[in-house]
Each structure stands twice: as structure tokens, then as C-alpha cells.
Design an enzyme around this catalytic site. Structure first.
Site, mmCIF file in Angstrom:
data_model
loop_
_atom_site.group_PDB
_atom_site.id
_atom_site.type_symbol
_atom_site.label_atom_id
_atom_site.label_comp_id
_atom_site.label_asym_id
_atom_site.label_seq_id
_atom_site.Cartn_x
_atom_site.Cartn_y
_atom_site.Cartn_z
ATOM 1 N N THR A 195 0.894 -1.161 0.000
ATOM 2 C CA THR A 195 0.000 0.000 0.000
ATOM 3 C C THR A 195 0.924 1.199 0.000
ATOM 4 O O THR A 195 2.007 1.137 0.568
ATOM 5 C CB THR A 195 -0.866 0.019 1.274
ATOM 6 O OG1 THR A 195 -1.702 -1.135 1.293
ATOM 7 C CG2 THR A 195 -1.743 1.250 1.336
ATOM 8 N N GLY A 249 -4.922 -5.616 5.859
ATOM 9 C CA GLY A 249 -6.034 -4.678 5.951
ATOM 10 C C GLY A 249 -7.208 -5.167 6.757
ATOM 11 O O GLY A 249 -7.920 -4.361 7.374
#
Length: 281
Positions: A195, A249
Site C-alpha cells: 500500500t 487490511g
């Protein structure tokens, strides 16, 4: 499992002071460990150069007295355009061999936010997320609707294979082989995670956060992680902090991590570093 968070006070950070005040910019290129044996001097240099380019993009805006929102947008766009990172070009493949991209941005001054999930055609998902915040009454748009919104806003669209790289295709092939039992070793952290993000404080004292990701290799089609969920992987509030998270996540989602960090500062009076440690714990 490795979990990370970047906030205005971490590595890959640039600080400076102008006549009108102090500004700060921090960026990250994603959680995950590249084994030293795989990291040639040339490859390491490419990563450092790409991170420096992202820092410079945001720094130039802040140094000129620009807004933190513009700075984090510029830094994340730079990372999305680089094929080394799992965001935009260079994003991982899902289980169907496609790319589904997520992004979010938040303004700490107003606590306005915009996000997109599962986009497949927008060249820079973070630009679409910002357009959602500024040009729509909504916070989060997903899938084909988000791509259609990007088209309406005249943001650049690309063919889905724009995001593909040979390295990400190999990672998907390794994941599929593991599913079939053809190989036993687990996916590396580099294959699983990734990310990019930026947080900033401008000379006016306003905070902003931006995050963008392709998710993780071989994820189920339609899977949405923490990145586009405001309060999970992205959050900004002038009273407390700006947060851009990276790692597994689903854990950040369950913990509502980014907001928890901010709430610890606001309600418990914890300083930033302690709030981050406690929220991660």
C-alpha cells in the site's frame, strides 16, 4: 504478520520551516519485506529514487505554502505511477487475474473525505478519491460506478493492462501453484502486501492523509480492504493526527485502527507515538 502505520513523525519524512510556519511530510511504500538476497544494488537504488521523487513532489507544494491535501495527492500520484509499488501501475492481481484498486483521502481541517474501491480503469485512484470528496455528496464509490464517475470528472482512464507488471503476474502464478499444492512455501510478505500513502501538515497547520493500494495477491474478486474505509486505513483530524496504514487490511478494519489512534489522542490525551503503539497492540 507485520503491521505498520505512518503518521506525521515517522521514516521517509521531510520537515522544514518557512517564514509562515513549519510543515511536515511523511510517505510510505507499503508493508512487506524484500529479502536482502533479492535486493540488488540497482533495484535498491530504484526504490530509493522512487521514494525521493514522491517526497519531492509533495515537498515542493508544502515549501511554496501549498495545502497539505495537494501535497499528499502529489506524493501518492507519484507512487501510483511507479511500477515498483502495489498501487496504480504495479498493482497486484486478484484471483481472477484482474486489478481492483482502492484509495482514500481525508482533509484534517474539515474532516471531509473521499474514497474509491475496486476501480479498474482510473489511472490514479487517489485523484478519483479526491474528486469524490470535492465533487460529489458521497464519501465512497465502488467498482464500475467509480470508474464512470472518474470519466465524468474527465480524469484519465487507461486499459486494465496498464497496471500489470511481469513481477505481479509471477506472484499470482506462485499463489495459484500454492493453492494447487504444487509448492509448499507460503507467499512472501512482498507478494501479500503493499500500500502506498502520505500524510502531511502544511504551514497553516492543516493535516491530510492519502492512501492507495492494489490489495494483496490472489485476493477474492470484490475484496475491499482498510485503505478506502475512512477510520480504518486512512484518517485525518487537525485536532489529533493524520494516519495512513499498511499491512493486513482486515485487521485494520476490525480494529477501526486509524480512528482508534486519533480517538486515543483526543479522549485519552495520549501522545502520538504512544497512541500508535497502543492501537497496534
Amino acid at each position: 504478520m507485520r503491521r505498520q502505520v505512518k503518521f506525521a513523525g515517522d521514516d521517509n519524512m521531510s520537515r522544514s520551516t518557512t517564514k509562515s510556519g513549519r510543515f511536515v511530510l511523511a510517505i510510505h511504500g507499503g508493508a512487506g519485506t524484500i529479502r536482502r538476497a533479492q535486493l540488488t544494488p540497482a533495484r535498491e537504488r530504484r526504490y530509493h529514487e522512487a521514494l525521493r521523487d514522491a517526497l519531492k513532489a509533495g515537498y515542493a507544494i508544502l515549501a511554496a505554502g501549498g495545502a497539505s491535501l495537494d501535497a499528499v495527492t502529489a506524493s501518492v500520484v507519484s507512487l501510483e505511477d511507479c511500477p515498483l509499488f502495489n498501487a496504480g501501475r504495479g498493482a497486484v492481481f486478484n484471483a481472477r487475474g484482474r486489478h481492483e484498486l482502492d484509495a482514500a483521502i481525508m482533509d484534517g481541517a474539515s474532516r471531509n473525505a473521499g474514497a474509491v474501491a475496486g476501480v479498474r480503469r482510473a489511472k490514479n485512484p487517489i485523484r478519483v478519491a479526491r474528486a469524490v470528496m470535492e465533487c460529489s455528496p458521497h464519501v465512497l464509490l465502488g467498482g464500475a460506478g467509480a470508474d464512470a464517475f472518474a470519466r465524468k470528472q474527465k480524469l484519465e482512464l487507461v486499459a486494465p493492462d496498464h497496471f500489470s507488471t511481469p513481477q505481479r503476474l509471477l506472484a499470482l502464478q506462485r499463489a495459484k501453484q500454492r493453492e494447487r499444492g504444487a509448492v509448499r512455501e507460503p507467499l512472501s510478505a512482498t507478494d501479500r502486501h503493499g500500500t502506498v500513502g502520505a500524510v502531511a501538515r502544511d504551514v497553516h497547520g492543516n493535516l491530510a492523509a492519502a492512501t492507495s493500494t492494489g490489495g494483496f495477491t490472489n485476493k477474492l474478486a470484490g475484496r475491499i480492504g482498510d485503505t478506502p474505509v475512512v477510520g480504518a486505513g486512512t484518517y485525518a483530524d487537525n485536532v489529533t493526527c493524520a494516519v495512513s496504514a499498511t499491512g493486513d487490511g482486515d485487521f485494520f478494519l476490525r480494529a477501526v485502527f486509524a480512528y482508534d489512534l486519533s480517538a486515543r489522542m483526543r479522549y485519552a490525551g495520549e501522545p502520538l507515538a504512544r497512541a500508535a503503539r497502543n492501537a497496534l497492540a
